[in-house]
Scaffold this active site. Structure first.
Site, PDB file in Angstrom:
ATOM      1  N   ASN A  11       0.808  -1.219   0.000  1.00  0.00           N
ATOM      2  CA  ASN A  11       0.000   0.000   0.000  1.00  0.00           C
ATOM      3  C   ASN A  11       0.840   1.268   0.000  1.00  0.00           C
ATOM      4  OD1 ASN A  11      -2.489  -1.392   0.066  1.00  0.00           O
ATOM      5  ND2 ASN A  11      -2.216  -1.744   2.253  1.00  0.00           N
ATOM      6  N   CYS A  12       2.153   1.123   0.053  1.00  0.00           N
ATOM      7  CA  CYS A  12       3.070   2.257   0.135  1.00  0.00           C
ATOM      8  C   CYS A  12       3.713   2.504  -1.229  1.00  0.00           C
ATOM      9  CB  CYS A  12       4.148   1.961   1.181  1.00  0.00           C
ATOM     10  SG  CYS A  12       5.521   3.134   1.193  1.00  0.00           S
ATOM     11  N   GLY A  13       3.572   3.710  -1.744  1.00  0.00           N
ATOM     12  CA  GLY A  13       4.137   4.055  -3.037  1.00  0.00           C
ATOM     13  C   GLY A  13       5.647   3.896  -3.085  1.00  0.00           C
TER      14      GLY A  13
END
Length: 116
Positions: A11-13
């Site tokens: 979920n982390c770019g």
């Protein structure tokens, strides 16, 4: 290089970009989704040692309850932070990449290039 591990949050770019950089460089890392897998004390202590960082330096504050739990207090011990990180894996900043060349908290993502 098949002995590369990324502690990843999909979920982390930044984590996704780091993983993409590994793939773009022909590396198929072991992907550990630490939010699902969790942490153990020996694992975190080993990672901190490899990183050459304290638990305070890898504490994720943004989007967590770190401040409310008193973990941002400079007097909070590494042992207390590690215990909290075991209970809430999201308190660890991401992504962390480990290769035979070393380990790094890859923020920004292109720091991973120094490890491959």
């Amino acid at each position: 290089m098949s002995d590369v591990t990324i502690y990843h949050n999909p979920n982390c770019g930044t984590s996704r970009t780091t993983l993409a950089l590994l793939y773009a460089n022909g590396i198929e890392p072991t992907v550990v989704e630490y939010l699902k897998a969790g942490w153990t004390r020996p694992q975190l202590e080993g990672l901190l040692k490899r990183l050459g960082r304290s638990a305070h330096e890898v504490l994720r504050v943004r989007g967590t309850q770190a401040h409310e739990l008193g973990l941002t207090d400079p007097r909070a011990s590494d042992a207390a932070l590690i215990a909290a990180m075991i209970l809430d894996p999201g308190l660890v900043e991401r992504p962390i990449v480990v290769t035979p060349k070393g380990a790094a908290l890859c923020r920004p993502a292109d720091l991973v290039l120094t490890l491959i």
